[in-house]
Design an enzyme around this catalytic site. Structure first.
Site, short mmCIF file in Angstrom:
data_model
loop_
_atom_site.label_atom_id
_atom_site.label_comp_id
_atom_site.label_asym_id
_atom_site.label_seq_id
_atom_site.Cartn_x
_atom_site.Cartn_y
_atom_site.Cartn_z
N CYS A 115 0.28 3.74 2.83
CA CYS A 115 0.77 3.14 4.08
C CYS A 115 2.27 3.37 4.23
O CYS A 115 2.75 3.68 5.33
CB CYS A 115 0.49 1.63 4.11
SG CYS A 115 -1.26 1.20 4.01
N CYS A 126 0.84 -1.20 0.00
CA CYS A 126 0.00 0.00 0.00
C CYS A 126 0.87 1.26 0.00
O CYS A 126 1.61 1.51 0.95
CB CYS A 126 -0.90 -0.05 1.24
SG CYS A 126 -1.67 1.50 1.70
#
Length: 104
Positions: free
Chosen positions: A32, A29
């Site tokens: 992230c 991600c």
């Protein structure tokens, strides 16, 4: 205080006391990965008041499902084991500090 990696087995213990910011994330991600250094800064600034816990959603699907995590990064604020706040997506350090200061 260092950032802790929690699993389905350790999650309840890690979030049971005090104010805890939980980052639900995954290695693939992009946002992230962007928020990881921000969390390090928040930990350096507020580590004596707030615990930061990371939960890899790929490896700990039970916990992610229990808290209805549909998008990542999802950040939940726990106080003594109960969810008291939530934000989804990348957040700048100032926004996270402001979010946490409401609960410490």
């Amino acid at each position: 205080m260092a950032i802790v990696n929690a699993t389905d087995q350790t999650f309840v213990t890690e979030t049971s006391t005090g104010v805890t910011l939980v980052d639900f994330w995954a290695p693939w991600c992009g946002p992230c990965r962007m928020i990881a250094p921000v969390l390090e800064e928040v930990d350096q600034e507020m580590g004596d008041k707030v615990k930061i816990v990371k939960v890899n959603v790929d490896e700990n699907q039970e916990t992610a499902s229990k808290y209805g995590v549909m998008s990542i990064p999802t950040l939940l604020v726990f106080k003594d084991g109960n969810v008291v706040d939530k934000t989804v997506g990348f957040q700048p350090k100032e926004a996270l500090v402001q979010l946490l200061q409401q609960h410490v």
